[in-house]
Design a protein around this motif. Structure first.
Motif, PDB file in Angstrom:
ATOM      1  N   ASP A 112     -21.534  19.560  17.820  1.00 54.47           N
ATOM      2  CA  ASP A 112     -20.935  20.892  17.752  1.00 54.47           C
ATOM      3  C   ASP A 112     -20.037  21.079  18.970  1.00 54.47           C
ATOM      4  N   VAL A 113     -18.716  20.971  18.783  1.00 53.30           N
ATOM      5  CA  VAL A 113     -17.801  21.010  19.923  1.00 53.30           C
ATOM      6  C   VAL A 113     -17.754  22.397  20.557  1.00 53.30           C
ATOM      7  N   ALA A 114     -17.955  23.454  19.756  1.00 53.74           N
ATOM      8  CA  ALA A 114     -17.946  24.811  20.316  1.00 53.74           C
ATOM      9  C   ALA A 114     -19.132  25.012  21.253  1.00 53.74           C
ATOM     10  N   LEU A 115     -20.290  24.506  20.834  1.00 53.95           N
ATOM     11  CA  LEU A 115     -21.485  24.601  21.682  1.00 53.95           C
ATOM     12  C   LEU A 115     -21.313  23.762  22.939  1.00 53.95           C
ATOM     13  N   PHE A 116     -20.767  22.560  22.777  1.00 51.17           N
ATOM     14  CA  PHE A 116     -20.495  21.705  23.933  1.00 51.17           C
ATOM     15  C   PHE A 116     -19.608  22.429  24.940  1.00 51.17           C
ATOM     16  N   MET A 117     -18.557  23.069  24.441  1.00 57.82           N
ATOM     17  CA  MET A 117     -17.607  23.729  25.341  1.00 57.82           C
ATOM     18  C   MET A 117     -18.260  24.887  26.095  1.00 57.82           C
ATOM     19  N   ARG A 118     -19.143  25.602  25.435  1.00 52.28           N
ATOM     20  CA  ARG A 118     -19.838  26.703  26.127  1.00 52.28           C
ATOM     21  C   ARG A 118     -20.716  26.165  27.257  1.00 52.28           C
ATOM     22  N   HIS A 119     -21.393  25.046  26.998  1.00 56.17           N
ATOM     23  CA  HIS A 119     -22.234  24.456  28.051  1.00 56.17           C
ATOM     24  C   HIS A 119     -21.380  23.903  29.193  1.00 56.17           C
ATOM     25  N   ALA A 120     -20.250  23.291  28.846  1.00 54.78           N
ATOM     26  CA  ALA A 120     -19.349  22.792  29.895  1.00 54.78           C
ATOM     27  C   ALA A 120     -18.850  23.950  30.758  1.00 54.78           C
ATOM     28  N   ALA A 121     -18.456  25.038  30.110  1.00 51.19           N
ATOM     29  CA  ALA A 121     -17.956  26.208  30.843  1.00 51.19           C
ATOM     30  C   ALA A 121     -19.030  26.815  31.740  1.00 51.19           C
ATOM     31  N   SER A 122     -20.290  26.685  31.339  1.00 55.19           N
ATOM     32  CA  SER A 122     -21.385  27.289  32.121  1.00 55.19           C
ATOM     33  C   SER A 122     -21.524  26.675  33.506  1.00 55.19           C
TER      34      SER A 122
END
Length: 270
Positions: free
Chosen positions: A142-152
């Protein structure tokens, strides 16, 4: 074939990487790196990502690399005068290699074993730069979930820097009789099921544990960044290959394909 849940795919991918790690230590690249990494200016970053990082400015900053593999790129960030570097990967076997390289290096990065989806709280909003390089996104269901974790991991105002294979390249099979004939849909949502060891350097396929490779379109990625409250400041596509030697055949075509891209995005202040 029944597709795995995201959690099952992540666990299978971790196992596949751990089981493939030993194959990477038999390569000429590994032995050459052991000899070079003791140099304070060691870098294995190519001119493309080096230029992007220089434009952003790494000097004096705290950097995290998400999906650091054997740590060679994390160690390379010190050549750009990073203040501190943390490498995160879910493969314990590759992190052991990262620590071996760090022992030879004059620098002292920290390496943390963690799935991107379960990052320790101490990494939250800690970094000026989060780096994601070649071959990370395809393992993410899930790239959207990945991006949220990266942003965190970023401080407000911090920057995500990405250098990845262009997803359009996934349409082609480099081992096919006609490697320029589209072999799969750009919009494929089911993962590719791989049953071979994860090796590079142009090696032939070796039987190995099952793993799952996901294709995310460039639009998926851009929307994922927007959804993670990141403001995109740069998106550049390139005609050179940054994957295994097998993909070099896609360079220098009369009708040239996009082969890789860089993206930078800034975390909005709270």
């Amino acid at each position: 074939m029944d597709m795995p849940s995201a959690q099952q795919a992540i666990a299978c991918n971790k196992d596949a990487w751990d089981q493939s790690a030993s194959l990477h230590k038999t390569t000429d690249t590994w032995h050459a790196m052991l000899k070079r990494v003791g140099n304070a200016g060691f870098s294995c970053l190519d001119p493309t990502i080096t230029g992007v990082l220089q434009d952003i400015g790494v000097a004096g900053k705290d950097v995290v690399q998400l999906g650091c593999n054997n740590g060679r790129e994390s160690l390379s960030l010190f050549a750009l005068n990073a203040r501190s570097v943390v490498g995160v990967d879910q493969s314990a076997a590759f992190l052991q290699q990262a620590r071996e390289l760090a022992e030879v290096s004059p620098h002292a990065p920290e390496f943390i074993e963690s799935d991107i989806h379960h990052l320790p709280q101490r990494l939250h909003e800690r970094f000026d730069i989060a780096l994601v390089t070649i071959g990370v996104l395809g393992w993410m269901p899930d790239v959207a979930l990945f991006m949220r974790h990266a942003a965190s991991t970023l401080k407000p105002g911090g920057t995500l820097v990405m250098y990845e294979t262009h997803p359009f390249l996934e349409v082609f099979d480099p081992r096919a009789q006609n490697p320029l004939l589209p072999a799969s849909s750009y919009f494929q949502r089911e993962p590719f099921v791989l049953q071979e060891s994860i090796v590079y350097e142009g090696r032939g396929a070796l039987a190995g544990p099952t793993s799952y490779w996901y294709v995310h379109t460039l639009g998926d990625l851009v929307n994922a960044a927007i959804g993670a409250d990141l403001q995109i400041s740069h998106l550049q596509e390139y005609a050179h290959s940054n994957r295994e030697e097998l993909y070099d055949q896609y360079e220098h075509q009369p009708a040239q394909l996009p082969l890789c891209f860089t993206l930078t995005a800034t975390k909005r202040p709270a």
